[in-house]
Design a protein around this motif. Sequence first.
Motif, PDB file in Angstrom:
ATOM      1  N   HIS A 134       0.803  -1.226   0.000  1.00  0.00           N
ATOM      2  CA  HIS A 134       0.000   0.000   0.000  1.00  0.00           C
ATOM      3  C   HIS A 134       0.833   1.273   0.000  1.00  0.00           C
ATOM      4  N   TYR A 191     -13.921   3.667   4.306  1.00  0.00           N
ATOM      5  CA  TYR A 191     -12.485   3.539   4.068  1.00  0.00           C
ATOM      6  C   TYR A 191     -11.973   4.934   3.773  1.00  0.00           C
ATOM      7  N   THR A 242     -11.735  -3.629  -1.124  1.00  0.00           N
ATOM      8  CA  THR A 242     -11.604  -4.245  -2.446  1.00  0.00           C
ATOM      9  C   THR A 242     -11.723  -5.764  -2.415  1.00  0.00           C
ATOM     10  N   LEU A 275      -7.543   1.514   2.501  1.00  0.00           N
ATOM     11  CA  LEU A 275      -8.660   0.707   1.995  1.00  0.00           C
ATOM     12  C   LEU A 275      -9.257  -0.229   3.046  1.00  0.00           C
TER      13      LEU A 275
END
Length: 140
Positions: A10, A38, A65, A89
Amino acid sequence: PVAAALLPGHCQGLDSYRAFTVQYEAVQDGDRELATHYDNAEVTLNVNLGGLWEGGEIEFQGLATEPEDKAMLARVSLPRGRGVLHAGLDLHRALPLTSGRRHNLVVWCRSSKVRNERCPMCFEAPRVVSTNRFGDEGFT
């Protein structure tokens, strides 16, 4: 460097940051909780600055996701001076304070490279949209 070591998937090209504070307060019309969401960031640092309170844990639910997985559910209590570093996320929420007040510092770490390839809110490729306003510089 710490974020890259802990969240290597990330942290690609983190190059901008947004810091702000939030306060939760268990009073009438106070912000007692925050709904599941998020962050508009690749990586988030959330640090408890202080207060006296009960309740108000942060509940993590897995990546936005990925398919829902109850095994990813985790609750974190942040004592004063402690923080949590997580992927932007990560679906999460602040559970209701039952009494008192808590003040947190939140730092969103962002990557222009990631954002130029995928919108962080809808996950689609960004596109330029023609407009006759603002000198033809409209973006979606």
